[in-house]
Design an enzyme around this catalytic site. Structure first.
Site, PDB file in Angstrom:
ATOM      1  N   GLY A 169       0.808  -1.211   0.000  1.00 36.31           N
ATOM      2  CA  GLY A 169       0.000   0.000   0.000  1.00 36.31           C
ATOM      3  C   GLY A 169       0.844   1.266   0.000  1.00 36.31           C
ATOM      4  N   CYS A 170       1.913   1.254   0.761  1.00 37.32           N
ATOM      5  CA  CYS A 170       2.783   2.435   0.834  1.00 37.32           C
ATOM      6  C   CYS A 170       3.500   2.664  -0.494  1.00 37.32           C
ATOM      7  CB  CYS A 170       3.798   2.259   1.954  1.00 37.32           C
ATOM      8  SG  CYS A 170       3.039   2.167   3.600  1.00 37.32           S
TER       9      CYS A 170
END
Length: 278
Positions: A169-170
């Site tokens: 996600g990052c």
């Protein structure tokens, strides 16, 4: 001359007739009593028969009465049995209809989405709100510079906090900002990414994905805590302490213009661009 009857002969004759008379006298009452006895016996028999008749009738009527009493019970029993049979048939039909669905459910159990290391669930956002002064910060970046809020006065800043380098996600979030960096810069916006990772980790992350904006290191998550982007959150169904994915838009006057927490990665960068003042 007629024969003479002697007195002795007459006495003998009389003595012979005497027992016969006595027997006749005795037999007469007995003969008379016989019909009376028979009549009495007949009357007694009739009386007994008369008394016994109701009992016989009652005895004959008893089965009929019992049958009459038993009839409703039999009907009720038949109705109950019919209802039970119908209920069983209905249940069997329902079970037959439900059986394929149950089999399908057993054969194909619902797939649970595997949680991502970067995606937090039901994160608890900060207490800051638009209009509040942005908490001051001064952090070193992977480009060798130090970025402080006071040095950014007069500029609009997008300060975003993320949990870890190189997580799915990052990485997606960072690449979204990378791909839109030109548009942010043309709007006079400085994009700064912040996490508790070291400067060395930031450098590798930046080089790996060609990121074109600075990544700030926040040791101990002190700045994240000041912004309310670090604390208790729900992760994989349990409460943990960690970074809450959050984005703050700081205006040229040093006040918060927008607060986004928790952040869903998909479409987030585009939403920020769309909300920027013209």
């Amino acid at each position: 001359m007629p024969p003479r009857t002697t007195s002795a002969t007459s006495k003998k004759t009389a003595s012979k007739k005497a027992p016969a008379k006595k027997a006749a006298k005795k037999a007469a009452p007995a003969a008379q009593a016989a019909p009376a006895k028979k009549a009495a016996k007949k009357k007694a028999a009739k009386k007994k028969a008369a008394k016994a008749a109701p009992a016989k009738k009652a005895a004959k009527a008893a089965p009929a009465k019992k049958a009459a009493k038993a009839a409703p019970a039999k009907k009720a029993a038949k109705k109950t049995a019919a209802k039970k049979t119908a209920a069983k048939k209905t249940a069997a039909k329902k079970a037959a209809k439900a059986a394929p669905a149950k089999k399908a459910a057993k054969r194909a159990p619902a797939k649970k989405a595997a949680p991502s290391r970067s995606e937090e669930e039901e994160e608890i956002g900060p207490g800051l709100k638009p209009g509040d002064p942005a908490p001051p910060f001064s952090l070193a970046a992977d480009d060798g510079k130090t970025y402080a809020l006071r040095d950014l006065a007069g500029r609009r800043v997008v300060l975003y906090f993320y949990p870890r380098d190189n997580t799915p996600g990052c990485t997606t979030q960072a690449c979204d900002f990378r791909d839109r960096q030109t548009r942010f810069a043309s709007s006079g916006v400085t994009v700064l990414g912040v996490s508790g990772d070291s400067l060395a980790s930031h450098a590798k992350f930046r080089a790996k994905f060609g990121l074109n904006f600075p990544l700030l290191s926040d040791p101990g998550n002190q700045v994240a805590t000041a912004y309310g982007a670090y604390g208790e959150k729900q992760m994989y169904g349990r409460k943990v302490q960690g970074v809450i994915r959050s984005t703050f838009v700081i205006g040229p006057d040093g006040r918060l213009e927008a607060v986004h927490s928790p952040v869903k990665v998909a479409g987030h960068a585009d939403a920020l661009l769309a909300a920027l003042p013209a």
